[in-house]
Write a protein that holds these residues in place. Structure first.
Motif, mmCIF file in Angstrom:
data_model
loop_
_atom_site.group_PDB
_atom_site.id
_atom_site.type_symbol
_atom_site.label_atom_id
_atom_site.label_comp_id
_atom_site.label_asym_id
_atom_site.label_seq_id
_atom_site.Cartn_x
_atom_site.Cartn_y
_atom_site.Cartn_z
ATOM 1 N N GLN A 123 0.848 -1.178 0.000
ATOM 2 C CA GLN A 123 0.000 0.000 0.000
ATOM 3 C C GLN A 123 0.888 1.234 0.000
ATOM 4 O OE1 GLN A 123 -2.669 -0.192 3.350
ATOM 5 N NE2 GLN A 123 -3.926 -1.823 2.450
ATOM 6 N N ARG A 124 0.346 2.330 -0.524
ATOM 7 C CA ARG A 124 1.114 3.578 -0.634
ATOM 8 C C ARG A 124 0.293 4.700 -0.007
ATOM 9 N NH1 ARG A 124 4.599 2.882 -5.610
ATOM 10 N NH2 ARG A 124 4.583 5.123 -5.859
ATOM 11 N N GLU A 125 0.510 4.925 1.285
ATOM 12 C CA GLU A 125 -0.243 5.949 2.003
ATOM 13 C C GLU A 125 0.235 7.348 1.610
ATOM 14 O OE1 GLU A 125 0.115 5.251 6.141
ATOM 15 O OE2 GLU A 125 -0.578 3.169 6.042
ATOM 16 N N GLY A 126 -0.687 8.301 1.652
ATOM 17 C CA GLY A 126 -0.333 9.693 1.431
ATOM 18 C C GLY A 126 -0.052 10.048 -0.010
ATOM 19 N N PHE A 130 -3.642 9.661 -8.805
ATOM 20 C CA PHE A 130 -2.856 9.860 -10.038
ATOM 21 C C PHE A 130 -1.447 9.303 -9.881
ATOM 22 C CE2 PHE A 130 0.210 12.499 -12.367
ATOM 23 C CZ PHE A 130 -0.228 12.282 -13.675
ATOM 24 N N LYS A 131 -0.807 9.575 -8.730
ATOM 25 C CA LYS A 131 0.556 9.085 -8.497
ATOM 26 C C LYS A 131 0.588 7.561 -8.462
ATOM 27 C CE LYS A 131 4.946 9.380 -7.287
ATOM 28 N NZ LYS A 131 5.342 10.038 -6.031
ATOM 29 N N ARG A 132 -0.380 6.962 -7.798
ATOM 30 C CA ARG A 132 -0.408 5.502 -7.719
ATOM 31 C C ARG A 132 -0.670 4.886 -9.092
ATOM 32 N NH1 ARG A 132 -3.613 6.688 -3.150
ATOM 33 N NH2 ARG A 132 -5.474 5.950 -4.244
ATOM 34 N N ALA A 133 -1.583 5.501 -9.853
ATOM 35 C CA ALA A 133 -1.915 4.958 -11.173
ATOM 36 C C ALA A 133 -0.746 5.070 -12.135
ATOM 37 C CB ALA A 133 -3.142 5.681 -11.740
ATOM 38 N N THR A 134 -0.058 6.227 -12.133
ATOM 39 C CA THR A 134 1.072 6.396 -13.043
ATOM 40 C C THR A 134 2.239 5.493 -12.652
ATOM 41 O OG1 THR A 134 1.778 8.322 -11.723
ATOM 42 C CG2 THR A 134 0.467 8.741 -13.709
ATOM 43 N N ALA A 135 2.441 5.302 -11.342
ATOM 44 C CA ALA A 135 3.512 4.403 -10.903
ATOM 45 C C ALA A 135 3.229 2.973 -11.344
ATOM 46 C CB ALA A 135 3.658 4.474 -9.384
ATOM 47 N N VAL A 193 7.549 -7.541 1.493
ATOM 48 C CA VAL A 193 6.326 -6.775 1.260
ATOM 49 C C VAL A 193 6.029 -5.910 2.489
ATOM 50 C CG1 VAL A 193 3.862 -6.914 0.737
ATOM 51 C CG2 VAL A 193 5.454 -8.585 -0.255
ATOM 52 N N TYR A 194 5.693 -4.643 2.245
ATOM 53 C CA TYR A 194 5.428 -3.722 3.356
ATOM 54 C C TYR A 194 4.465 -2.643 2.890
ATOM 55 C CZ TYR A 194 8.374 -0.112 1.189
ATOM 56 O OH TYR A 194 8.894 0.835 0.335
ATOM 57 N N ASP A 195 3.961 -1.890 3.846
ATOM 58 C CA ASP A 195 3.076 -0.763 3.566
ATOM 59 C C ASP A 195 3.885 0.521 3.615
ATOM 60 O OD1 ASP A 195 0.857 -2.435 3.380
ATOM 61 O OD2 ASP A 195 0.495 -2.344 5.544
ATOM 62 N N ARG A 196 3.854 1.263 2.534
ATOM 63 C CA ARG A 196 4.611 2.516 2.489
ATOM 64 C C ARG A 196 3.815 3.610 3.196
ATOM 65 N NH1 ARG A 196 7.047 6.375 -2.125
ATOM 66 N NH2 ARG A 196 9.195 6.338 -1.402
ATOM 67 N N HIS A 197 4.496 4.390 4.012
ATOM 68 C CA HIS A 197 3.842 5.420 4.809
ATOM 69 C C HIS A 197 3.854 6.762 4.084
ATOM 70 C CE1 HIS A 197 5.193 2.853 8.504
ATOM 71 N NE2 HIS A 197 4.216 2.293 7.832
ATOM 72 N N ALA A 198 3.088 7.693 4.631
ATOM 73 C CA ALA A 198 3.130 9.062 4.133
ATOM 74 C C ALA A 198 4.391 9.752 4.654
ATOM 75 C CB ALA A 198 1.886 9.823 4.596
ATOM 76 N N ARG A 199 4.801 10.820 3.995
ATOM 77 C CA ARG A 199 5.962 11.586 4.445
ATOM 78 C C ARG A 199 5.720 12.141 5.844
ATOM 79 N NH1 ARG A 199 9.662 13.614 0.755
ATOM 80 N NH2 ARG A 199 10.035 15.279 2.238
ATOM 81 N N VAL A 200 6.781 12.161 6.654
ATOM 82 C CA VAL A 200 6.635 12.727 7.999
ATOM 83 C C VAL A 200 6.632 14.248 7.963
ATOM 84 C CG1 VAL A 200 7.661 10.743 9.141
ATOM 85 C CG2 VAL A 200 9.136 12.613 8.394
#
Length: 313
Positions: A123-126, A130-135, A193-200
């Motif tokens: 998962q890609r939090e934050g 559009f960013k997730r789709a293009t990636a 496999v891991y969940d990506r966090h939002a920027r701090v």
């Protein structure tokens, strides 16, 4: 551990705290190489102060902004460890995964030791849709264009051995796509496999323009399919042009009135546009060859503060 930094003054205190806690838990000799990639805020002051407080911290300042991949290369050229964690300073990739990555490299999965343990995002939090789709589209596209098996949904966050790092540093490419270069080296590469966090703190350093340039570097570095596609499209356009030619001859022979400027300009515009598109693709490859042929250094280091004292980590 190596982390490039660009305008990360707000994220660095928390990054250093969490990284320090992880390394304290692991024990043994360690090193934290932080590269200031021409930041415009107080990033360098924060790094230099951290190097003065913690002997594990090595602060590297580049002469100017070189971009994420070259700044990372500069840090990798300075580090001395036998195992190197590549991570960003924004804490989207949690450093707390390092012990698990070390275990996988030791062979905790029962399949023998690994040369590379790379983080694969679940998962890609934050991040925007559009960013997730293009990636996602980028990773699927490059998988089809190249023979190198580049893991999908995996960034530069990875643990590599010294052997892999030495091979990586021996590659002279100027337009670098490090995750692809590491995949090209081969060896046993294991996902985590891991969940990506939002920027701090702070904001993304990859606007759309940089994302497009990064994707272009990745494709031109690992695939000649666009060049081969230009040949295929050229044959198609030649066939269409020959079809227009036959159409004109048959119409003239039968005494029919030929279509006027509309069809003519449509054909000319179609053929001319495709020609310029193919020239642009060829020019992209030639431009990279020209840039590479100049042989300039990949990066220029201005200062190194801290580290390089005592036994190597």
């Amino acid at each position: 551990m190596v982390a490039p930094c660009y305008n990360e003054q707000d994220a660095l205190p928390e990054f250093l705290r969490r990284v320090g806690a992880v390394l304290d838990g692991i024990g043994g000799a360690s090193e934290i190489v932080l590269v200031d990639d021409g930041s415009r805020d107080r990033t360098w002051e924060v790094l230099a102060a951290a190097a003065g407080r913690d002997p594990r911290v090595v602060a590297v300042r580049l002469m100017r902004n070189h971009g994420h991949q070259l700044a990372l290369t500069a840090g990798l050229s300075v580090c001395r460890g036998e195992r190197i964690l590549i991570i960003d300073a924004d804490l989207q990739d949690p450093p707390e995964l390092l012990p698990e990555m070390m275990a996988l490299m030791d062979g905790a999965d029962g399949k023998g030791g690994a040369d590379v343990v790379y983080g694969q995002r679940r998962q890609r939090e934050g991040e925007s849709l559009f960013k997730r789709a293009t990636a996602a589209a980028f990773y699927r596209l490059i998988a089809r264009l190249t023979d190198v098996e580049i893991p999908p949904d995996a960034g530069d966050f990875r643990l590599v051995t010294r052997r892999v790092l030495d091979l990586l540093l021996a590659m002279p490419e100027r337009h670098r796509f490090i995750r692809g270069m590491v995949a090209w080296i081969g060896g046993r590469q294991v996902p985590l496999v891991y969940d990506r966090h939002a920027r701090v703190a702070g904001e993304s350093k990859y606007p759309i323009a940089k994302m497009v340039r990064f994707a272009a570097d990745a494709i031109t570095s690992f695939s000649i399919v666009p060049l081969m596609a230009s040949m295929t499209i050229g044959w198609i356009m030649a066939a269409l042009g020959f079809g227009f030619f036959l159409y004109s001859i048959v119409g003239w022979w039968n005494g029919h009135t030929l279509p006027g400027w509309t069809s003519l300009m449509a054909a000319v515009g179609l053929l001319g546009g495709m020609q310029f598109l193919m020239l642009g693709i060829i020019g992209a490859y030639l431009g990279r060859l020209y840039d590479q042929s100049k042989g300039r250094p990949l990066f220029m280091i201005r200062d190194i503060v801290g580290g390089h004292n005592g036994d190597p980590p």
